[in-house]
Design an enzyme around this catalytic site. Structure first.
Site, PDB file in Angstrom:
ATOM      1  N   ASP A  18       0.843  -1.202   0.000  1.00 34.99           N
ATOM      2  CA  ASP A  18       0.000   0.000   0.000  1.00 34.99           C
ATOM      3  C   ASP A  18       0.875   1.246   0.000  1.00 34.99           C
ATOM      4  OD1 ASP A  18      -2.180  -1.674   0.188  1.00 34.99           O
ATOM      5  OD2 ASP A  18      -2.264  -1.533   2.388  1.00 34.99           O
TER       6      ASP A  18
HETATM    7  N1  URA Z   1      -1.233  -6.058   3.717  1.00 38.11           N
HETATM    8  C1  URA Z   1      -1.722  -4.807   3.765  1.00 38.11           C
HETATM    9  O1  URA Z   1      -2.760  -4.573   4.352  1.00 38.11           O
HETATM   10  N2  URA Z   1      -1.042  -3.820   3.152  1.00 38.11           N
HETATM   11  C2  URA Z   1       0.132  -4.020   2.512  1.00 38.11           C
HETATM   12  O2  URA Z   1       0.717  -3.075   1.990  1.00 38.11           O
HETATM   13  C3  URA Z   1       0.638  -5.323   2.492  1.00 38.11           C
HETATM   14  C4  URA Z   1      -0.060  -6.328   3.098  1.00 38.11           C
END
Ligand code: URA
Length: 240
Positions: free
Chosen positions: A106
């Protein structure tokens, strides 16, 4: 990458013809990992060995593999109209190589991101059938309990019906931090699993992917090529 003939590899750089390469090898001007090459038909793996001509490295590795310490604030994408992506951290020649991030973090997640142009290896790491471990460090709002560890360890069904495989949760310190190991890569998975336990994620960082561990010497936003042993371990993990 499989082993390939030296004459094919060197001719593939476009700097010499196959004929010229054969002569270079016979004249003893070609070396593999510092050792003089014997015959044009000898083989080496260009991703794991250094091939030199007159002592100068010949760039014949077909793929590039970079370990990036992703900082928060960048998209795990190759391009975006309005926002910066992780590729903006690379110099121009590397940006033109067609590298892509292996899996997404993310925008606000930090940590290990592999960038490569090796499709089969990326596919091996991301394939839902392979269940490659992804380890995260998370800080949550609240304190994690034994019940949380048990619930994630049994596998959870999220509110929208999404079934998640069992995940290992290890609470750290006072329980507001944890190490979480996921074996799949569903959208926002770490955040959604922890939020489903009433412990929303405040900070998330990926520490490893299969055998590849984030090099803690890399500052946020810094990157380096994978070491041969790291690449070998990834190949072993994926069979690519
Ligand atoms: N899980 C998440 O919620 N975000 C990420 O960036 C990676 C794994």
């Amino acid at each position: 990458m499989a082993q390939q003939r030296l004459d094919k590899l060197l001719a593939g750089t476009g700097r010499w013809s196959r004929r010229e390469v054969k002569d270079l090898i016979r004249q003893g001007r070609v070396a593999v990992d510092g050792l003089r090459a014997g015959r044009p038909e000898d083989k080496c793996d260009p991703a794991l060995s250094v091939l030199t001509v007159d002592g100068e490295e010949a760039d014949c590795a077909p793929f590039v593999y970079l370990m990036l310490h992703k900082p928060a604030g960048l998209l795990s994408a190759t391009e975006d109209r309005s926002q910066k992506t992780v590729l903006d951290l690379l110099p121009e020649p590397l940006r033109r190589r067609g590298l892509f991030p292996v899996g997404r973090l993310d925008k606000d997640t930090e940590g290990l991101l592999l960038l490569t142009d090796d499709g089969p290896l990326a596919h091996g790491l991301l394939s839902p059938r392979k269940h490659v471990d992804k380890v995260y460090f998370a800080r949550v709002d609240g304190l994690l309990t034994r019940e949380d560890v048990r619930a994630l360890g049994e596998g959870m069904t999220l509110g929208d019906g999404l079934r998640c495989l069992p995940a290992d949760l290890e609470a750290l310190g006072d329980g507001s931090e944890c190490r979480l190991t996921l074996r799949e890569g569903k959208y926002h998975q770490a955040k959604r699993m922890l939020a489903a336990r009433g412990k929303p994620v405040l900070y998330l960082k990926r520490l490893s992917m299969g055998p590849l561990m984030l090099d803690e010497a890399l500052e946020r936003g810094a990157w380096r090529p994978l070491k041969p042993e790291e690449l070998r371990a990834l190949r072993q993990e994926t069979g690519a």
